[in-house]
Design a protein around this motif. Structure first.
Motif, mmCIF file in Angstrom:
data_model
loop_
_atom_site.group_PDB
_atom_site.id
_atom_site.type_symbol
_atom_site.label_atom_id
_atom_site.label_comp_id
_atom_site.label_asym_id
_atom_site.label_seq_id
_atom_site.Cartn_x
_atom_site.Cartn_y
_atom_site.Cartn_z
ATOM 1 N N MET A 1 0.847 -1.204 0.000
ATOM 2 C CA MET A 1 0.000 0.000 0.000
ATOM 3 C C MET A 1 0.881 1.252 0.000
ATOM 4 S SD MET A 1 -2.927 1.056 2.785
ATOM 5 C CE MET A 1 -3.639 -0.566 2.623
ATOM 6 N N ASP A 2 0.704 2.120 -0.991
ATOM 7 C CA ASP A 2 1.510 3.341 -0.997
ATOM 8 C C ASP A 2 0.901 4.373 -0.047
ATOM 9 O OD1 ASP A 2 -0.604 4.630 -2.234
ATOM 10 O OD2 ASP A 2 0.246 4.414 -4.228
ATOM 11 N N GLU A 3 1.591 5.504 0.078
ATOM 12 C CA GLU A 3 1.140 6.504 1.033
ATOM 13 C C GLU A 3 -0.247 7.037 0.696
ATOM 14 O OE1 GLU A 3 4.058 9.610 1.845
ATOM 15 O OE2 GLU A 3 2.449 10.709 2.854
ATOM 16 N N PHE A 6 -2.874 4.585 1.707
ATOM 17 C CA PHE A 6 -2.907 4.552 3.167
ATOM 18 C C PHE A 6 -3.725 5.721 3.713
ATOM 19 C CE2 PHE A 6 -0.913 5.828 7.252
ATOM 20 C CZ PHE A 6 -1.194 4.694 7.994
ATOM 21 N N ILE A 7 -3.421 6.903 3.181
ATOM 22 C CA ILE A 7 -4.133 8.108 3.614
ATOM 23 C C ILE A 7 -5.641 7.953 3.370
ATOM 24 C CG2 ILE A 7 -4.452 10.583 3.076
ATOM 25 C CD1 ILE A 7 -1.939 9.919 4.727
ATOM 26 N N ALA A 9 -7.270 5.187 3.136
ATOM 27 C CA ALA A 9 -7.810 4.114 3.971
ATOM 28 C C ALA A 9 -8.054 4.557 5.415
ATOM 29 C CB ALA A 9 -6.875 2.907 3.941
ATOM 30 N N ILE A 10 -7.208 5.436 5.908
ATOM 31 C CA ILE A 10 -7.330 5.781 7.332
ATOM 32 C C ILE A 10 -8.194 7.012 7.572
ATOM 33 C CG2 ILE A 10 -5.068 4.781 7.822
ATOM 34 C CD1 ILE A 10 -3.979 7.594 8.254
ATOM 35 N N LYS A 11 -8.528 7.719 6.491
ATOM 36 C CA LYS A 11 -9.313 8.950 6.618
ATOM 37 C C LYS A 11 -10.690 8.647 7.212
ATOM 38 C CE LYS A 11 -10.406 13.032 3.953
ATOM 39 N NZ LYS A 11 -10.285 13.753 2.684
#
Lengths: 321, 321
Positions: A1-3, A6-7, A9-11
């Protein structure tokens, strides 16, 4: 998973705290508290991924890690005030080397009168530096990346590709013009704090710092603002001695090199004079490098080079059309 | 260099920012802004140092990392509001495992309506989680560790040694009483946020969270406040089934075990009733475990056990006198 994934996904779908103005999705988060807004960001640097002991001394590692974080605050138009740092340190490192990392941070922090207010260190297998910066900005004065509109001019501070040129020089020792200049730009980049602060008088500025190459940063603005950004190759700022490097490297470093920690912005044509004023007042090189249009086909970044239009895509992948 | 020396080495002689109330040297830093103070702390957890995949699932790793940070805010009497996280992730980890780490954090965050406002992930060789928490407290209402005075009573929340007992059970699988209880206390500790918030009505409370064992935390209070802290062994709270473990382990875990994330505090004898009220209101077990005197010889922590006085020293080193 790239940044990016990731961003996403976690938002969070929604935020609980009413004092939050901006959560995940820009260079920093913004919290309303009193008459000023608080701006905060976090960044992590891992040896072997973000830097190498072969090309950086401990003092540069600390300096550059903080510079990258301050650059995030610059991109928000915030004035940095505090930082906290966590360092994972390999047992092969001496105490003095660890303290040199901190010394590098403090050297830059002192320039801006920023205070180190929290720290943590732990032994691990690879040097990892995590920094959290906290700054202030007047209410409603933050610069975001979603505010660009068609008709805006696109500008960039400083010169591009210098950091990668410095890394190249350090990696392949040889004779080079302006060797020290490029090395310094790689090891001790200058976050454009003062310049960004002077832009406060302009009503709307869209701003990103160039940590991942201008192509990626332009794309972030284009996507967040739902516009297309056009960059004109011949207007891209670089130092003269940059031409000593092969064309392909120049191209790669300028558009996808990253870590120059310059600022990429867009502003209404009418406000362009004020941007120049801010640049003069803070002795910051500034260059108009393109323009903003309504989104073409899909939101994107178009490089105009040698009579051709090149679609610049994420992660340095280049697609000609 | 251990964490204590590191903290001493990086602490600034003076601070530039006038809004700073408390810099390095307590569980968190405090910034004055508007009518509330902002409290912020950072903590880092490295696989193999702070946790092991053998005893923790990814969801527990995330949960406990945030719990440790929230515990720092509890020790300041602050109400947590936001957190940012940086994760270094080995390439051997799957996306789902990474997302489970975040899920663990969110599970705890949701209990307190805390928002995740910044994140960063990067590949590296060992899992490293760095969390920065931000909370609020009314002006002048922070609890520090330098405010203890002779005559204070010493108290502790919950029970001690549970986390280490849980780790022991996970490491040496066997038949144990209350197995699940101890494992849960190890993997999903409860930061004492609500209890600490209820102490606001008390004028002066000295508070530390127990992350490194009660001996170390008591010593931090004793040193910061220039007092001696006396702990009475027979008053130390532990669950009944704790007695199933050998005496030496019980002793080690109770005083030096750490990671229970309970609170250790001191308060004037006259205010003790209010501490009990706060404990009842928040359903928090509380126990008076000692008293504060003027410093004996040198500032220290004295354990009264089996008619003897044992000087508890930093890092678990035990010296009888």
């Amino acid at each position: 998973m790239d940044e990016f994934s990731f961003i996403r996904a976690i938002k969070q779908d929604y935020y609980n705290q009413s004092s939050l103005i901006k959560g995940i999705g820009d260079d920093a988060a913004v919290i309303r508290q009193g008459t000023r807004d608080i701006v905060t960001a976090v960044d992590t640097f891992v040896e072997g991924v973000h830097f190498s002991r072969k090309t950086m001394d401990p003092i540069h590692i600390g300096y550059r890690a903080l510079a990258a974080n301050l650059s995030d605050l610059a991109a928000m138009g915030a004035e940095p005030a505090f930082y906290l740092t966590s360092i994972v340190i390999p047992s092969s490192w001496s105490d003095n080397e660890l303290l040199d990392v901190i010394k590098g941070m403090k050297q830059l922090a002192n320039q801006y009168k920023i205070d180190l207010i929290g720290g943590d260190t732990v032994k691990g297998s690879e040097l990892t530096i995590s920094i959290n910066v906290i700054g202030y900005v007047l209410q409603e004065k933050c610069f975001y990346r979603h505010t660009s509109v068609p008709g805006d001019v696109v500008f960039v501070t400083g010169t591009l590709g210098d950091s990668q040129a410095g890394l190249h020089i350090l990696t392949y020792p040889n004779e080079y013009d302006q060797k020290e200049y490029f090395i310094r730009r790689h090891r001790m980049p200058t976050p454009r704090i003062d310049f960004a602060r002077r832009l406060q008088k302009i009503k709307r500025v869209t701003l990103n710092d160039i940590s991942d190459g201008i192509a990626n940063e332009a794309l972030e603005i284009a996507e967040a603002s739902d516009v297309s950004i056009h960059l004109i190759d011949e207007q891209m700022p670089s130092v003269k001695s940059f031409q000593q490097f092969p064309d392909t490297l120049q191209y790669q470093w300028k558009y996808f090199g990253g870590e120059d920690f310059e600022l990429l912005g867009t502003v209404a044509e009418l406000e362009w004079e004020k941007v120049i004023e801010a640049a003069i007042e803070t002795d910051t090189p500034i260059k108009k490098v393109g323009y903003v249009t309504t989104p073409l086909e899909t939101t994107n970044v178009i490089l105009h080079k040698d009579g051709k239009e090149i679609l610049l895509e994420k992660k340095g992948y280049i697609h000609s059309r």
